[in-house]
Design an enzyme around this catalytic site. Structure first.
Site, PDB file in Angstrom:
ATOM      1  N   SER A   1      -9.362  23.200 -24.499  1.00  0.00           N
ATOM      2  CA  SER A   1     -10.395  24.234 -24.555  1.00  0.00           C
ATOM      3  C   SER A   1     -11.290  24.120 -25.748  1.00  0.00           C
ATOM      4  O   SER A   1     -12.365  24.893 -25.676  1.00  0.00           O
ATOM      5  CB  SER A   1      -9.788  25.523 -24.094  1.00  0.00           C
TER       6      SER A   1
ATOM      7  N   LYS B   1     -14.009  27.040 -33.327  1.00  0.00           N
ATOM      8  CA  LYS B   1     -14.060  27.227 -32.013  1.00  0.00           C
ATOM      9  C   LYS B   1     -14.392  28.791 -31.701  1.00  0.00           C
ATOM     10  O   LYS B   1     -14.080  29.518 -32.584  1.00  0.00           O
ATOM     11  CB  LYS B   1     -12.671  27.075 -31.606  1.00  0.00           C
TER      12      LYS B   1
ATOM     13  N   SER C   1      -4.911  21.943 -26.351  1.00  0.00           N
ATOM     14  CA  SER C   1      -6.434  22.063 -26.432  1.00  0.00           C
ATOM     15  C   SER C   1      -7.110  21.668 -27.729  1.00  0.00           C
ATOM     16  O   SER C   1      -8.551  21.443 -28.055  1.00  0.00           O
ATOM     17  CB  SER C   1      -6.780  23.628 -26.412  1.00  0.00           C
TER      18      SER C   1
END
Length: 504
Positions: A171, A96, A195
């Site tokens: 996210s 990420k 997330s």
């Protein structure tokens, strides 16, 4: 940088800002007193702190063209090869884009960070490489990781591989699409309100948010230190467990970490089966105002399948779960902005501060007008409630977390795990870029009623795909006691082995 000594005008401005009521004579005296403080700052400025060594060669990579970036999931593609012969040798992994990979650009989904290049590897990156992983690049994420949807990144929405008109969840949105499409074996995401698990439910893979602090957050851009978790996203349970074994454990640099168990064997129980497991289906995890009946039905069917495999499955009422999201909200709202205003790290903790990131983000206020509506809504809410109540509701919510955790632990004293839908809905349609704030923010925050309480309490939680509804994946969440990841993997692997969720 060069330290500039404060002058009389600086002290005058500070006096007016702080309301100290200093006379001109006092101002002159305090200006002189600042010489000694400035001298010590200059000594610190001239010194070089020790940073973790970057050991594996890499290039900055490249920004992929649309043709090599399906689902708009990648931010930067690169290749960093780890040590041959390690425990996860050959696994291809995405990070990420709030996880630092030295020498490779990172923007955390935000235009304000475009151009920033970290100078350190996150601890978990070093651990992955030490055990043989190959890091294939940085995956898109939502703007400052605020959204649970996949539409807020400055580089545009990430699309769901099952239906490109729909959200991939956030996210950790880019990681979601890459794992779901089989373009990497696993990804490392982060999870402050769901997330890792929301994307797992929306796109159909395994997402583990381990116990708070089990995975060091060192070298990852924080959101709120008491909510921050790094987690593993993978296509299957065993790969997930193997990766967690590699990245878990103390690093001596992360204040989130407490006394951790010495044993971190998460794979050995994956073959143990479900016999003897006790599962509490939490009634309050179903039937939310926005719950979709076919999602609830798919998860209840998943619970029944676990029972058919030998687990004891009972439905239990846990009323306080219905207030868990509300308890999380002041912590997430005010804590996120506290972190931003503390130049992304704050103070009053010991560990690794990445000052290059602090410099890169220090002028965020000058660009606040560029923020998407979900980030603006958090800033507005935090500003109002902090001005009105000076952080008292953040503090009260943190105090209430102990009651919330105790409620879950009371049930977990009799059961090995809790069970509920990961999210109450199927992956929704991506909003139109020109929609108003109400739809934009609603789509970013509509799904985390079940996931967020376990960020506040820190209990481990895993989302596994348990079936489909109208052709879209449905996630089933299992929650355990602190450091009971091996038991959660046992149940998840048993279910995965017995049932192919894609055919259910």
């Amino acid at each position: 940088m060069t330290i500039r000594k404060p002058q009389y005008q600086d002290m005058l401005a500070a006096d007016q800002d702080l309301g100290l009521g200093l006379s001109e004579r006092d101002l002159q005296a305090f200006t002189a007193l600042m010489d000694g403080v400035s001298h010590d700052y200059a000594i610190v400025d001239a010194m070089t702190p020790e940073l973790p060594q970057v050991r594996y060669p890499r290039t900055p990579g490249h920004y992929p063209s649309p043709e090599e970036n399906p689902y708009n999931a990648w931010y930067v593609k690169t290749e960093v090869t780890g040590r041959p012969g390690g425990r996860i040798d050959g696994l291809n992994i995405a990070l990420k884009d709030n996880i630092m990979l030295a020498g490779v650009p990172m923007m955390n989904g935000a235009s304000t960070l475009r151009g920033y290049v970290p100078d350190v590897d996150a601890t978990l990156v070093t651990r992955l490489l030490d055990e043989g992983a190959t890091i294939r690049g940085k995956a898109q994420c939502e703007y400052f990781c605020v959204s649970g949807g996949s539409h807020t990144s400055a580089l545009g929405p990430v699309r769901n591989p099952h239906d490109e008109t729909r959200s991939a969840g956030g996210s950790s949105s880019g990681c979601s699409a890459l794992v779901a499409a089989g373009l990497v074996d696993a990804a490392i995401g982060t999870d402050q309100g769901g997330s890792v698990r929301i994307p797992a439910a929306y796109t159909g893979f395994v997402g583990m948010k381990a116990t708070h602090g089990l995975v060091p957050y060192t070298g990852v851009m924080p959101v709120e230190m008491t909510l921050d978790h790094a987690g593993v996203m993978s296509g299957d349970v065993r790969t997930n467990a193997r990766v967690l074994e590699v990245i878990a454990g103390h690093d001596g640099l992360d204040p989130r970490q407490r006394q951790l168990p010495e044993s971190r064997d998460y794979t050995s129980q994956c073959e143990a089966g479900a016999h003897g497991l006790r599962v509490a289906v939490i009634a309050e995890g179903f039937g939310w105002e926005n719950s979709e009946p076919d999602v609830d039905a798919a998860v209840r069917a998943g619970a029944a399948r676990l029972q058919s495999l030998g687990a004891t499955v009972d439905e239990i009422s846990l009323p306080l779960h219905r207030k868990g999201h509300a308890i999380w909200t002041p912590i997430a709202t005010e804590g996120t902005v506290n972190q931003m205003e503390g130049l992304n790290y704050g103070s009053n903790w010991k560990g690794l501060y990445v000052t290059s990131l602090m410099r890169a983000q220090q002028d965020w206020r000058a660009h606040a007008s560029d923020f998407p509506a979900d980030v603006k809504s958090v800033l507005l809410a935090a500003h109002y409630f902090r001005m009105q109540y000076q952080g008292q509701y953040y503090a009260k919510a943190q105090n209430l977390v102990r009651r919330l955790k105790a409620a879950y632990e009371t049930v977990l004293a009799d059961y090995d795990m809790l069970l509920m839908p990961t999210v109450p809905i199927k992956a929704p349609k991506l909003p139109d870029p020109d929609c108003g704030p109400q739809e934009w923010v609603g789509r970013a925050l509509e799904m985390n009623a079940n996931t967020a309480p376990f960020n506040a309490t820190g209990l481990p939680a895993i989302s596994i795909p348990c079936g489909k509804a109208q052709g879209l994946p449905v996630g089933m969440m299992l929650i355990g006691r602190d450091y009971s990841e091996a038991t959660l993997y046992r149940a998840a692997a048993t279910y995965e082995t017995a049932f192919d969720w894609k055919s259910l």
